[in-house]
Design a protein around this motif. Sequence first.
Motif, PDB file in Angstrom:
ATOM      1  N   SER A  97       0.822  -1.218   0.000  1.00  0.00           N
ATOM      2  CA  SER A  97       0.000   0.000   0.000  1.00  0.00           C
ATOM      3  C   SER A  97       0.857   1.269   0.000  1.00  0.00           C
ATOM      4  O   SER A  97       0.363   2.352  -0.291  1.00  0.00           O
ATOM      5  N   LYS A  98       2.152   1.147   0.305  1.00  0.00           N
ATOM      6  CA  LYS A  98       3.057   2.300   0.313  1.00  0.00           C
ATOM      7  C   LYS A  98       3.755   2.501  -1.028  1.00  0.00           C
ATOM      8  O   LYS A  98       4.595   3.380  -1.161  1.00  0.00           O
ATOM      9  N   VAL A  99       3.416   1.669  -2.004  1.00  0.00           N
ATOM     10  CA  VAL A  99       4.007   1.779  -3.338  1.00  0.00           C
ATOM     11  C   VAL A  99       3.134   2.694  -4.180  1.00  0.00           C
ATOM     12  O   VAL A  99       1.914   2.533  -4.234  1.00  0.00           O
ATOM     13  N   ARG A 100       3.751   3.652  -4.824  1.00  0.00           N
ATOM     14  CA  ARG A 100       3.012   4.585  -5.684  1.00  0.00           C
ATOM     15  C   ARG A 100       3.351   4.310  -7.146  1.00  0.00           C
ATOM     16  O   ARG A 100       4.406   3.761  -7.451  1.00  0.00           O
ATOM     17  N   THR A 101       2.462   4.717  -8.017  1.00  0.00           N
ATOM     18  CA  THR A 101       2.697   4.526  -9.448  1.00  0.00           C
ATOM     19  C   THR A 101       2.513   5.836 -10.191  1.00  0.00           C
ATOM     20  O   THR A 101       1.789   6.722  -9.749  1.00  0.00           O
ATOM     21  N   ILE A 102       3.179   5.909 -11.320  1.00  0.00           N
ATOM     22  CA  ILE A 102       3.047   7.058 -12.214  1.00  0.00           C
ATOM     23  C   ILE A 102       3.180   6.531 -13.639  1.00  0.00           C
ATOM     24  O   ILE A 102       3.997   5.646 -13.903  1.00  0.00           O
ATOM     25  N   LYS A 103       2.343   7.028 -14.535  1.00  0.00           N
ATOM     26  CA  LYS A 103       2.449   6.649 -15.942  1.00  0.00           C
ATOM     27  C   LYS A 103       3.392   7.630 -16.623  1.00  0.00           C
ATOM     28  O   LYS A 103       3.289   8.834 -16.434  1.00  0.00           O
ATOM     29  N   VAL A 104       4.318   7.069 -17.408  1.00  0.00           N
ATOM     30  CA  VAL A 104       5.324   7.888 -18.068  1.00  0.00           C
ATOM     31  C   VAL A 104       5.281   7.617 -19.560  1.00  0.00           C
ATOM     32  O   VAL A 104       5.308   6.464 -19.989  1.00  0.00           O
ATOM     33  N   GLN A 105       5.229   8.694 -20.319  1.00  0.00           N
ATOM     34  CA  GLN A 105       5.274   8.570 -21.770  1.00  0.00           C
ATOM     35  C   GLN A 105       6.696   8.840 -22.241  1.00  0.00           C
ATOM     36  O   GLN A 105       7.489   9.458 -21.526  1.00  0.00           O
ATOM     37  N   LYS A 106       6.984   8.372 -23.429  1.00  0.00           N
ATOM     38  CA  LYS A 106       8.323   8.550 -23.982  1.00  0.00           C
ATOM     39  C   LYS A 106       8.610  10.040 -24.139  1.00  0.00           C
ATOM     40  O   LYS A 106       7.827  10.777 -24.718  1.00  0.00           O
TER      41      LYS A 106
END
Length: 168
Positions: A97-106
């Motif tokens: 639950s302490k892991v965060r995500t982010i979407k990254v484009q080229k």
Amino acid sequence: MGKDKYENEELIRFGLPEDVWFHVDELSSAHVYLRQKPGQKLDDISSDLLLECSSLVKANSIEGCKMKEVKVVYTRWRNLKKTKSMEAGQIGFHDPSKVRTIKVQKCNSIVNALNKTKEERFPDLQAEQEARAVEYRAAQKASKRDQEKQEREEKKRREEEAKLRSYE
């Protein structure tokens, strides 16, 4: 940033509590670490810095660099979990639950700008970790001493107040 799974393994082993770990989710990639100052939180990372670290991870992923968009996960180093059954460079999490995500484009412009300022160093990670542990223990001792001093002063004050109220 680790160049291969063996360097990643060293980074996993000798991180500091204030380090933030970045990795492409579910794909092979370099491990990128952001060292924050003690006391800083994940929310203190600026959006630009978050994008730079995530772009570095994406650019240094064999499959991820070819994809238009990837999901990058990040968390504190101390949330990383390593067991003996895991391969070199592989990790799990103590608290997912302490892991965060982010979407990254080229975004080649970010990676190109970072590559222009690239500086290769080979620090003694173990020595850094040990030095940080010494600092932490010294801070804990100082904090404990201050707390004990306050408790002694408070006890002395209460005893003096009790003497004033006493009929002796």
